[in-house]
Design a protein around this motif. Structure first.
Motif, PDB file in Angstrom:
ATOM      1  N   ASN A  48       0.870  -1.174   0.000  1.00 21.79           N
ATOM      2  CA  ASN A  48       0.000   0.000   0.000  1.00 21.79           C
ATOM      3  C   ASN A  48       0.909   1.227   0.000  1.00 21.79           C
ATOM      4  O   ASN A  48       1.378   1.662   1.047  1.00 21.79           O
ATOM      5  CB  ASN A  48      -0.906  -0.004   1.239  1.00 21.79           C
ATOM      6  CG  ASN A  48      -1.802   1.221   1.299  1.00 21.79           C
ATOM      7  OD1 ASN A  48      -2.004   1.901   0.300  1.00 21.79           O
ATOM      8  ND2 ASN A  48      -2.315   1.514   2.480  1.00 21.79           N
ATOM      9  N   ALA A  49       1.196   1.742  -1.189  1.00 21.23           N
ATOM     10  CA  ALA A  49       2.165   2.823  -1.343  1.00 21.23           C
ATOM     11  C   ALA A  49       1.482   4.185  -1.394  1.00 21.23           C
ATOM     12  O   ALA A  49       0.595   4.415  -2.217  1.00 21.23           O
ATOM     13  CB  ALA A  49       2.996   2.612  -2.607  1.00 21.23           C
ATOM     14  N   THR A  50       1.897   5.079  -0.507  1.00 25.12           N
ATOM     15  CA  THR A  50       1.431   6.462  -0.511  1.00 25.12           C
ATOM     16  C   THR A  50       2.532   7.331  -1.109  1.00 25.12           C
ATOM     17  O   THR A  50       3.653   7.346  -0.600  1.00 25.12           O
ATOM     18  CB  THR A  50       1.124   6.945   0.918  1.00 25.12           C
ATOM     19  OG1 THR A  50       0.076   6.140   1.466  1.00 25.12           O
ATOM     20  CG2 THR A  50       0.695   8.399   0.924  1.00 25.12           C
ATOM     21  N   ILE A  51       2.201   8.038  -2.187  1.00 24.89           N
ATOM     22  CA  ILE A  51       3.175   8.905  -2.852  1.00 24.89           C
ATOM     23  C   ILE A  51       2.848  10.344  -2.482  1.00 24.89           C
ATOM     24  O   ILE A  51       1.751  10.832  -2.750  1.00 24.89           O
ATOM     25  CB  ILE A  51       3.132   8.742  -4.380  1.00 24.89           C
ATOM     26  CG1 ILE A  51       3.176   7.255  -4.764  1.00 24.89           C
ATOM     27  CG2 ILE A  51       4.270   9.519  -5.022  1.00 24.89           C
ATOM     28  CD1 ILE A  51       4.386   6.517  -4.271  1.00 24.89           C
ATOM     29  N   GLU A  52       3.787  11.008  -1.829  1.00 23.68           N
ATOM     30  CA  GLU A  52       3.589  12.400  -1.404  1.00 23.68           C
ATOM     31  C   GLU A  52       4.908  13.147  -1.539  1.00 23.68           C
ATOM     32  O   GLU A  52       5.873  12.871  -0.828  1.00 23.68           O
ATOM     33  CB  GLU A  52       3.095  12.455   0.043  1.00 23.68           C
ATOM     34  CG  GLU A  52       2.954  13.846   0.618  1.00 23.68           C
ATOM     35  CD  GLU A  52       2.080  14.753  -0.245  1.00 23.68           C
ATOM     36  OE1 GLU A  52       2.643  15.698  -0.842  1.00 23.68           O
ATOM     37  OE2 GLU A  52       0.869  14.494  -0.321  1.00 23.68           O
ATOM     38  N   THR A  56       6.622  17.377   4.415  1.00 24.57           N
ATOM     39  CA  THR A  56       6.006  17.942   5.616  1.00 24.57           C
ATOM     40  C   THR A  56       4.635  17.329   5.889  1.00 24.57           C
ATOM     41  O   THR A  56       4.090  17.487   6.976  1.00 24.57           O
ATOM     42  CB  THR A  56       5.848  19.474   5.501  1.00 24.57           C
ATOM     43  OG1 THR A  56       4.932  19.786   4.434  1.00 24.57           O
ATOM     44  CG2 THR A  56       7.185  20.133   5.229  1.00 24.57           C
ATOM     45  N   LYS A  57       4.099  16.611   4.908  1.00 21.81           N
ATOM     46  CA  LYS A  57       2.795  15.971   5.071  1.00 21.81           C
ATOM     47  C   LYS A  57       2.907  14.500   5.467  1.00 21.81           C
ATOM     48  O   LYS A  57       1.900  13.851   5.739  1.00 21.81           O
ATOM     49  CB  LYS A  57       1.984  16.086   3.779  1.00 21.81           C
ATOM     50  CG  LYS A  57       1.648  17.522   3.379  1.00 21.81           C
ATOM     51  CD  LYS A  57       0.854  17.556   2.081  1.00 21.81           C
ATOM     52  CE  LYS A  57       0.515  18.989   1.682  1.00 21.81           C
ATOM     53  NZ  LYS A  57      -0.250  19.031   0.402  1.00 21.81           N
ATOM     54  N   ALA A  63      -1.978   8.631  10.321  1.00 22.19           N
ATOM     55  CA  ALA A  63      -3.350   8.490  10.815  1.00 22.19           C
ATOM     56  C   ALA A  63      -4.275   7.896   9.759  1.00 22.19           C
ATOM     57  O   ALA A  63      -5.302   7.308  10.091  1.00 22.19           O
ATOM     58  CB  ALA A  63      -3.886   9.844  11.267  1.00 22.19           C
ATOM     59  N   ALA A  64      -3.899   8.034   8.484  1.00 23.54           N
ATOM     60  CA  ALA A  64      -4.748   7.555   7.396  1.00 23.54           C
ATOM     61  C   ALA A  64      -4.410   6.136   6.958  1.00 23.54           C
ATOM     62  O   ALA A  64      -5.147   5.546   6.154  1.00 23.54           O
ATOM     63  CB  ALA A  64      -4.640   8.499   6.197  1.00 23.54           C
ATOM     64  N   LEU A  65      -3.328   5.561   7.458  1.00 24.38           N
ATOM     65  CA  LEU A  65      -2.940   4.218   7.041  1.00 24.38           C
ATOM     66  C   LEU A  65      -3.895   3.184   7.625  1.00 24.38           C
ATOM     67  O   LEU A  65      -4.161   3.174   8.819  1.00 24.38           O
ATOM     68  CB  LEU A  65      -1.502   3.914   7.484  1.00 24.38           C
ATOM     69  CG  LEU A  65      -0.402   4.780   6.876  1.00 24.38           C
ATOM     70  CD1 LEU A  65       0.952   4.362   7.420  1.00 24.38           C
ATOM     71  CD2 LEU A  65      -0.410   4.700   5.355  1.00 24.38           C
ATOM     72  N   SER A  66      -4.376   2.319   6.762  1.00 18.69           N
ATOM     73  CA  SER A  66      -5.306   1.284   7.208  1.00 18.69           C
ATOM     74  C   SER A  66      -5.037  -0.010   6.438  1.00 18.69           C
ATOM     75  O   SER A  66      -4.977   0.004   5.204  1.00 18.69           O
ATOM     76  CB  SER A  66      -6.749   1.736   6.969  1.00 18.69           C
ATOM     77  OG  SER A  66      -7.660   0.748   7.394  1.00 18.69           O
ATOM     78  N   PRO A  67      -4.850  -1.127   7.173  1.00 18.63           N
ATOM     79  CA  PRO A  67      -4.826  -1.226   8.640  1.00 18.63           C
ATOM     80  C   PRO A  67      -3.598  -0.539   9.217  1.00 18.63           C
ATOM     81  O   PRO A  67      -2.552  -0.477   8.576  1.00 18.63           O
ATOM     82  CB  PRO A  67      -4.785  -2.735   8.879  1.00 18.63           C
ATOM     83  CG  PRO A  67      -4.147  -3.289   7.639  1.00 18.63           C
ATOM     84  CD  PRO A  67      -4.623  -2.435   6.510  1.00 18.63           C
ATOM     85  N   ALA A  68      -3.746  -0.006  10.426  1.00 17.12           N
ATOM     86  CA  ALA A  68      -2.669   0.751  11.054  1.00 17.12           C
ATOM     87  C   ALA A  68      -1.446  -0.138  11.277  1.00 17.12           C
ATOM     88  O   ALA A  68      -1.574  -1.268  11.754  1.00 17.12           O
ATOM     89  CB  ALA A  68      -3.151   1.328  12.375  1.00 17.12           C
ATOM     90  N   PRO A  69      -0.266   0.345  10.923  1.00 21.29           N
ATOM     91  CA  PRO A  69       0.949  -0.471  11.114  1.00 21.29           C
ATOM     92  C   PRO A  69       1.310  -0.591  12.589  1.00 21.29           C
ATOM     93  O   PRO A  69       1.245   0.386  13.331  1.00 21.29           O
ATOM     94  CB  PRO A  69       2.017   0.306  10.342  1.00 21.29           C
ATOM     95  CG  PRO A  69       1.542   1.720  10.369  1.00 21.29           C
ATOM     96  CD  PRO A  69       0.042   1.650  10.309  1.00 21.29           C
ATOM     97  N   THR A  70       1.681  -1.775  12.994  1.00 18.17           N
ATOM     98  CA  THR A  70       2.163  -1.971  14.364  1.00 18.17           C
ATOM     99  C   THR A  70       3.682  -1.940  14.417  1.00 18.17           C
ATOM    100  O   THR A  70       4.252  -1.728  15.485  1.00 18.17           O
ATOM    101  CB  THR A  70       1.661  -3.308  14.934  1.00 18.17           C
ATOM    102  OG1 THR A  70       2.098  -4.368  14.082  1.00 18.17           O
ATOM    103  CG2 THR A  70       0.139  -3.318  15.002  1.00 18.17           C
ATOM    104  N   LYS A 102       7.476  10.261  16.249  1.00 20.59           N
ATOM    105  CA  LYS A 102       6.396  10.753  17.107  1.00 20.59           C
ATOM    106  C   LYS A 102       5.026  10.440  16.500  1.00 20.59           C
ATOM    107  O   LYS A 102       4.090  10.046  17.212  1.00 20.59           O
ATOM    108  CB  LYS A 102       6.545  12.254  17.329  1.00 20.59           C
ATOM    109  CG  LYS A 102       7.755  12.627  18.175  1.00 20.59           C
ATOM    110  CD  LYS A 102       7.873  14.136  18.329  1.00 20.59           C
ATOM    111  CE  LYS A 102       9.061  14.512  19.219  1.00 20.59           C
ATOM    112  NZ  LYS A 102       9.195  15.991  19.367  1.00 20.59           N
ATOM    113  N   ALA A 103       4.909  10.601  15.190  1.00 19.04           N
ATOM    114  CA  ALA A 103       3.635  10.315  14.518  1.00 19.04           C
ATOM    115  C   ALA A 103       3.305   8.839  14.582  1.00 19.04           C
ATOM    116  O   ALA A 103       2.147   8.457  14.783  1.00 19.04           O
ATOM    117  CB  ALA A 103       3.705  10.783  13.064  1.00 19.04           C
TER     118      ALA A 103
END
Length: 235
Positions: A48-52, A56-57, A63-70, A102-103
Protein backbone atom coordinates in the motif's frame (compact mmCIF):
# COMPACT_ATOMS: atom_id res chain seq x y z
CA UNK A 1 4.50 -11.47 11.70
CA UNK A 2 0.94 -11.01 10.52
CA UNK A 3 0.72 -7.43 11.80
CA UNK A 4 0.85 -4.62 9.22
CA UNK A 5 4.19 -2.85 8.78
CA UNK A 6 5.28 0.49 7.34
CA UNK A 7 8.59 1.43 5.72
CA UNK A 8 9.88 4.98 5.55
CA UNK A 9 12.81 5.53 3.20
CA UNK A 10 11.60 2.68 1.01
CA UNK A 11 13.28 4.05 -2.11
CA UNK A 12 16.74 4.20 -0.50
CA UNK A 13 19.50 1.63 -0.36
CA UNK A 14 18.51 -0.20 2.83
CA UNK A 15 14.84 0.80 2.86
CA UNK A 16 14.31 -0.77 -0.54
CA UNK A 17 15.75 -4.03 0.77
CA UNK A 18 13.61 -3.89 3.93
CA UNK A 19 10.53 -3.46 1.77
CA UNK A 20 11.50 -6.33 -0.53
CA UNK A 21 12.22 -8.56 2.46
CA UNK A 22 8.87 -7.84 4.10
CA UNK A 23 6.98 -8.42 0.85
CA UNK A 24 8.69 -11.78 0.47
CA UNK A 25 7.45 -13.06 3.82
CA UNK A 26 4.24 -15.07 3.70
CA UNK A 27 3.48 -14.04 7.27
CA UNK A 28 3.54 -10.33 6.44
CA UNK A 29 0.18 -9.44 4.93
CA UNK A 30 0.31 -5.63 4.51
CA UNK A 31 3.22 -3.23 4.00
CA UNK A 32 2.68 0.53 3.83
CA UNK A 33 5.17 2.99 2.39
CA UNK A 34 5.23 6.77 2.34
CA UNK A 35 7.66 8.27 -0.15
CA UNK A 36 8.18 11.04 -2.68
CA UNK A 37 8.21 8.55 -5.53
CA UNK A 38 6.96 5.03 -6.07
CA UNK A 39 9.11 2.25 -4.60
CA UNK A 40 10.95 0.20 -7.20
CA UNK A 41 9.76 -3.26 -6.32
CA UNK A 42 7.84 -6.10 -7.85
CA UNK A 43 4.06 -5.54 -7.95
CA UNK A 44 2.43 -6.95 -4.84
CA UNK A 45 -1.10 -7.01 -3.47
CA UNK A 46 0.49 -6.57 -0.03
CA UNK A 47 1.93 -3.15 -0.88
CA UNK A 48 0.00 0.00 0.00
CA UNK A 49 2.17 2.82 -1.34
CA UNK A 50 1.43 6.46 -0.51
CA UNK A 51 3.18 8.91 -2.85
CA UNK A 52 3.59 12.40 -1.40
CA UNK A 53 6.18 14.82 -2.74
CA UNK A 54 5.77 17.16 0.23
CA UNK A 55 7.64 15.56 3.13
CA UNK A 56 6.01 17.94 5.62
CA UNK A 57 2.79 15.97 5.07
CA UNK A 58 4.29 12.55 5.76
CA UNK A 59 3.71 12.53 9.51
CA UNK A 60 0.01 13.24 9.07
CA UNK A 61 -0.25 10.29 6.67
CA UNK A 62 0.14 7.80 9.54
CA UNK A 63 -3.35 8.49 10.82
CA UNK A 64 -4.75 7.56 7.40
CA UNK A 65 -2.94 4.22 7.04
CA UNK A 66 -5.31 1.28 7.21
CA UNK A 67 -4.83 -1.23 8.64
CA UNK A 68 -2.67 0.75 11.05
CA UNK A 69 0.95 -0.47 11.11
CA UNK A 70 2.16 -1.97 14.36
CA UNK A 71 5.79 -2.07 13.19
CA UNK A 72 7.39 0.95 11.53
CA UNK A 73 10.82 0.84 9.86
CA UNK A 74 12.75 4.01 9.11
CA UNK A 75 15.77 3.83 6.83
CA UNK A 76 15.28 7.46 5.89
CA UNK A 77 18.42 9.45 5.23
CA UNK A 78 20.29 11.53 2.70
CA UNK A 79 23.74 13.06 2.25
CA UNK A 80 24.90 16.62 2.66
CA UNK A 81 25.57 16.91 -1.08
CA UNK A 82 22.22 15.45 -2.10
CA UNK A 83 20.39 17.66 0.38
CA UNK A 84 22.25 20.79 -0.65
CA UNK A 85 24.01 21.48 2.64
CA UNK A 86 24.20 20.36 6.24
CA UNK A 87 21.13 22.34 7.30
CA UNK A 88 18.96 20.66 4.70
CA UNK A 89 20.41 17.26 5.58
CA UNK A 90 19.51 17.91 9.23
CA UNK A 91 15.89 18.55 8.19
CA UNK A 92 15.70 15.04 6.70
CA UNK A 93 18.05 12.89 8.77
CA UNK A 94 17.03 14.41 12.10
CA UNK A 95 13.89 16.55 12.00
CA UNK A 96 11.80 14.39 9.68
CA UNK A 97 12.83 11.17 11.38
CA UNK A 98 11.93 12.63 14.79
CA UNK A 99 8.59 13.85 13.49
CA UNK A 100 7.82 10.47 11.94
CA UNK A 101 8.75 8.56 15.09
CA UNK A 102 6.40 10.75 17.11
CA UNK A 103 3.64 10.31 14.52
CA UNK A 104 4.10 6.55 14.48
CA UNK A 105 3.84 6.42 18.26
CA UNK A 106 0.73 8.60 18.25
CA UNK A 107 -0.82 6.33 15.60
CA UNK A 108 -0.37 3.30 17.86
CA UNK A 109 2.74 1.63 16.44
CA UNK A 110 4.13 -0.88 18.92
CA UNK A 111 7.58 -1.37 17.39
CA UNK A 112 9.86 1.21 15.79
CA UNK A 113 12.99 0.17 13.91
CA UNK A 114 15.56 2.80 12.98
CA UNK A 115 18.62 2.37 10.76
CA UNK A 116 21.22 4.61 12.38
CA UNK A 117 24.99 4.43 11.88
CA UNK A 118 28.07 2.96 13.52
CA UNK A 119 30.20 5.27 15.61
CA UNK A 120 27.42 7.66 16.64
CA UNK A 121 28.30 7.22 20.31
CA UNK A 122 32.03 7.34 19.75
CA UNK A 123 34.47 9.84 21.24
CA UNK A 124 33.70 12.48 18.61
CA UNK A 125 30.01 11.64 18.24
CA UNK A 126 28.81 14.74 20.06
CA UNK A 127 30.82 16.98 17.75
CA UNK A 128 30.27 15.50 14.28
CA UNK A 129 27.03 16.86 12.73
CA UNK A 130 26.11 13.51 11.16
CA UNK A 131 26.49 11.67 14.45
CA UNK A 132 24.53 14.37 16.29
CA UNK A 133 21.64 13.84 13.86
CA UNK A 134 21.56 10.11 14.55
CA UNK A 135 21.95 10.56 18.31
CA UNK A 136 19.01 12.94 18.35
CA UNK A 137 16.78 10.46 16.56
CA UNK A 138 17.91 7.53 18.71
CA UNK A 139 17.26 9.49 21.90
CA UNK A 140 13.81 10.54 20.72
CA UNK A 141 12.84 6.96 19.90
CA UNK A 142 13.96 5.81 23.33
CA UNK A 143 12.05 8.63 25.08
CA UNK A 144 8.79 7.84 23.29
CA UNK A 145 8.48 4.52 25.07
CA UNK A 146 7.57 2.20 22.24
CA UNK A 147 6.74 -1.31 23.38
CA UNK A 148 9.83 -2.30 21.37
CA UNK A 149 12.50 -0.09 19.83
CA UNK A 150 15.25 -1.51 17.61
CA UNK A 151 18.25 0.56 16.56
CA UNK A 152 20.64 -0.71 13.89
CA UNK A 153 24.14 0.78 13.64
CA UNK A 154 25.69 -0.58 10.44
CA UNK A 155 29.08 0.41 9.13
CA UNK A 156 29.69 1.43 5.53
CA UNK A 157 26.72 0.31 3.45
CA UNK A 158 27.55 -1.87 0.46
CA UNK A 159 25.12 -1.99 -2.44
CA UNK A 160 24.03 -0.41 -5.71
CA UNK A 161 23.06 3.19 -5.06
CA UNK A 162 20.98 5.23 -7.48
CA UNK A 163 23.07 8.28 -6.61
CA UNK A 164 26.73 7.60 -5.87
CA UNK A 165 28.19 8.98 -2.64
CA UNK A 166 31.39 11.00 -2.76
CA UNK A 167 34.19 8.50 -2.26
CA UNK A 168 31.69 5.66 -2.06
CA UNK A 169 33.04 3.74 -5.04
CA UNK A 170 36.57 3.90 -3.65
CA UNK A 171 35.54 2.78 -0.16
CA UNK A 172 33.42 0.00 -1.64
CA UNK A 173 36.41 -1.30 -3.55
CA UNK A 174 38.55 -1.14 -0.41
CA UNK A 175 36.10 -3.18 1.64
CA UNK A 176 35.55 -5.68 -1.16
CA UNK A 177 39.32 -6.03 -1.32
CA UNK A 178 39.33 -6.81 2.39
CA UNK A 179 36.92 -9.65 1.77
CA UNK A 180 38.98 -10.97 -1.15
CA UNK A 181 42.35 -10.89 0.54
CA UNK A 182 41.57 -11.07 4.26
CA UNK A 183 38.24 -12.87 4.35
CA UNK A 184 34.62 -12.04 5.04
CA UNK A 185 35.31 -11.38 8.72
CA UNK A 186 37.62 -8.47 7.91
CA UNK A 187 34.97 -6.78 5.79
CA UNK A 188 32.30 -7.42 8.43
CA UNK A 189 34.16 -5.23 10.91
CA UNK A 190 33.71 -2.17 8.74
CA UNK A 191 31.01 -2.68 6.11
CA UNK A 192 27.77 -4.60 5.56
CA UNK A 193 25.72 -5.37 2.46
CA UNK A 194 22.40 -3.52 2.19
CA UNK A 195 20.43 -6.79 2.11
CA UNK A 196 22.16 -8.05 5.26
CA UNK A 197 21.22 -4.88 7.14
CA UNK A 198 17.63 -5.12 5.93
CA UNK A 199 17.33 -8.75 6.89
CA UNK A 200 18.77 -8.02 10.33
CA UNK A 201 16.11 -5.36 10.86
CA UNK A 202 13.34 -7.77 9.91
CA UNK A 203 14.84 -10.69 11.83
CA UNK A 204 15.10 -8.58 14.98
CA UNK A 205 11.46 -7.58 14.61
CA UNK A 206 10.42 -11.21 14.24
CA UNK A 207 12.41 -12.16 17.34
CA UNK A 208 10.90 -9.28 19.30
CA UNK A 209 7.40 -10.42 18.32
CA UNK A 210 8.27 -13.81 19.82
CA UNK A 211 9.40 -12.17 23.05
CA UNK A 212 13.07 -12.86 22.33
CA UNK A 213 14.40 -9.30 22.29
CA UNK A 214 17.08 -8.85 24.97
CA UNK A 215 15.68 -5.47 25.99
CA UNK A 216 12.91 -2.99 25.24
CA UNK A 217 15.49 -0.73 23.59
CA UNK A 218 17.55 -3.12 21.47
CA UNK A 219 20.72 -1.86 19.78
CA UNK A 220 22.24 -3.91 16.98
CA UNK A 221 25.89 -3.14 16.35
CA UNK A 222 27.73 -4.37 13.25
CA UNK A 223 28.45 -7.85 14.61
CA UNK A 224 24.79 -8.27 15.59
CA UNK A 225 23.67 -7.15 12.14
CA UNK A 226 25.91 -9.71 10.44
CA UNK A 227 24.74 -12.46 12.78
CA UNK A 228 21.02 -11.82 12.37
CA UNK A 229 21.02 -10.65 8.77
CA UNK A 230 23.30 -13.31 7.31
CA UNK A 231 24.47 -16.03 9.65
CA UNK A 232 21.09 -16.70 11.30
CA UNK A 233 18.81 -15.53 8.53
CA UNK A 234 16.34 -18.31 7.80
CA UNK A 235 13.07 -16.49 7.11
Amino acid sequence: MTSPAAVIGSTGLVGHQILATLLSLDACKTVHTISRRAPKTEPSAKLNATIEADTTKWASQFAALSPAPTAVYSALGTTRIQAGGIQNQWKIDHDLNVELAKAAHAAGAQTFIFVSSAGTRGLLGNFAPYSKMKIGVEDTIESLGFKQAIILRPGFLMGDREVAHTGGAFLGSVFRGMKTYLGQGAQDKFAQEDQVVARAAVKATLLAAEGKAPSKYWILEQSDIVRLGRDEWNA
